[in-house]
Scaffold this active site. Structure first.
Site, mmCIF file in Angstrom:
data_model
loop_
_atom_site.group_PDB
_atom_site.id
_atom_site.type_symbol
_atom_site.label_atom_id
_atom_site.label_comp_id
_atom_site.label_asym_id
_atom_site.label_seq_id
_atom_site.Cartn_x
_atom_site.Cartn_y
_atom_site.Cartn_z
ATOM 1 N N PRO A 76 0.797 -1.234 0.000
ATOM 2 C CA PRO A 76 0.000 0.000 0.000
ATOM 3 C C PRO A 76 0.832 1.287 0.000
ATOM 4 C CG PRO A 76 -0.155 -1.140 2.116
ATOM 5 C CD PRO A 76 0.523 -2.080 1.166
ATOM 6 N N ASN A 77 0.299 2.223 -0.757
ATOM 7 C CA ASN A 77 0.832 3.591 -0.869
ATOM 8 C C ASN A 77 2.109 3.701 -1.697
ATOM 9 O OD1 ASN A 77 -1.223 4.835 0.825
ATOM 10 N ND2 ASN A 77 -0.275 3.695 2.493
ATOM 11 N N ARG A 130 5.005 10.958 -2.687
ATOM 12 C CA ARG A 130 4.743 10.623 -1.279
ATOM 13 C C ARG A 130 5.996 10.883 -0.427
ATOM 14 N NH1 ARG A 130 4.699 4.513 1.141
ATOM 15 N NH2 ARG A 130 4.011 5.079 3.224
ATOM 16 N N TYR A 148 11.140 8.926 1.126
ATOM 17 C CA TYR A 148 11.137 7.870 0.109
ATOM 18 C C TYR A 148 11.813 8.262 -1.209
ATOM 19 C CZ TYR A 148 7.843 5.797 3.389
ATOM 20 O OH TYR A 148 7.273 5.276 4.521
ATOM 21 N N ASN A 155 8.089 -5.485 -1.260
ATOM 22 C CA ASN A 155 8.047 -4.411 -0.277
ATOM 23 C C ASN A 155 6.609 -4.404 0.250
ATOM 24 O OD1 ASN A 155 7.958 -2.131 1.266
ATOM 25 N ND2 ASN A 155 8.992 -0.813 -0.220
ATOM 26 N N ALA A 176 3.453 -0.814 4.809
ATOM 27 C CA ALA A 176 3.011 -0.814 6.213
ATOM 28 C C ALA A 176 2.606 -2.205 6.692
ATOM 29 C CB ALA A 176 1.853 0.166 6.388
ATOM 30 N N ASP A 234 1.984 -15.348 6.609
ATOM 31 C CA ASP A 234 1.604 -16.744 6.405
ATOM 32 C C ASP A 234 1.601 -17.117 4.922
ATOM 33 O OD1 ASP A 234 1.374 -17.094 9.108
ATOM 34 O OD2 ASP A 234 -0.814 -17.216 9.158
ATOM 35 N N GLU A 263 12.757 -9.339 1.176
ATOM 36 C CA GLU A 263 11.969 -8.161 1.574
ATOM 37 C C GLU A 263 12.835 -6.907 1.427
ATOM 38 O OE1 GLU A 263 9.824 -8.506 5.315
ATOM 39 O OE2 GLU A 263 10.540 -6.524 5.902
ATOM 40 N N HIS A 297 12.971 -2.453 1.775
ATOM 41 C CA HIS A 297 12.389 -1.183 2.210
ATOM 42 C C HIS A 297 13.264 -0.044 1.718
ATOM 43 C CE1 HIS A 297 9.436 -3.183 4.646
ATOM 44 N NE2 HIS A 297 10.392 -3.991 5.055
ATOM 45 N N ARG A 357 13.426 4.811 12.206
ATOM 46 C CA ARG A 357 12.159 5.558 12.204
ATOM 47 C C ARG A 357 11.319 5.249 13.450
ATOM 48 N NH1 ARG A 357 9.390 4.989 6.617
ATOM 49 N NH2 ARG A 357 8.262 6.804 7.444
#
Ligand code: DQA
Length: 149
Positions: free
Chosen positions: A9-10, A17, A22, A73, A76, A86, A97, A99, A106
């Site tokens: 999301p986002n 953003r 970012y 990624n 949130a 899962d 993963e 980021h 943060r």
């Protein structure tokens, strides 16, 4: 070698953003840079982005019989989605993963990743380059496992 690149999301708003956190690259620009690297590494990429947890779970599940690994990624959802964790554990594929920001520098709620323990590795804090570093790591894990098989 086929890899699914999944964004949560986002991340569709990258570019506008919170650029101080970012950076200024859009998701399309990050995907274009990944395509260039994928050519060099000899793999094929498929891209997916969603703001919805269930759609992300469906996408991860569908990876089971269609790709060799996942670069994700979870945004949130990283910090609280047991459903995504899962799904990653269920597909039994190498998952890396990434980021953009250094989540450990943060707010404290971002320090914990519930998804990282079911991934092969995590890349954080290198801006958009986190995706490129993550792809390199994922491709080398897949290649190594193929040699060992
Ligand atoms: C993020 C970090 C998350 O905490 C945040 O919710 C995001 C982006 C990153 O790439 O730095 O949406 O995953």
């Amino acid at each position: 070698m086929k890899i699914k690149v999944i964004n949560g999301p986002n991340l569709n708003l990258l570019g506008s953003r919170e650029p101080g956190v970012y950076g200024s690259a859009t998701l399309a620009e990050i995907e274009a840079a990944l395509e260039v690297l994928a050519q060099e590494l000899g793999c094929k990429l498929e891209f997916f982005q969603s703001n919805h947890e269930g759609d992300l779970v469906d996408c991860i599940q569908a990876c089971r019989d269609s790709v060799d690994g996942i670069l994700i990624n979870p945004a949130a959802y990283t910090h609280y989605s047991y459903a995504i964790r899962d799904a990653i554990a269920a597909v039994n594929l190498p998952v890396v993963e990434v980021h953009i920001s250094n989540i450990h520098q943060r707010e404290s709620f971002r320090h914990r990743s519930v998804t990282a323990p079911v991934c092969c590795g995590q890349v954080v804090g290198f801006g958009a380059d986190s995706y490129l570093l993550g792809l390199r790591g994922l491709v080398s894990i897949i290649s190594r496992r193929r040699k060992e098989a």
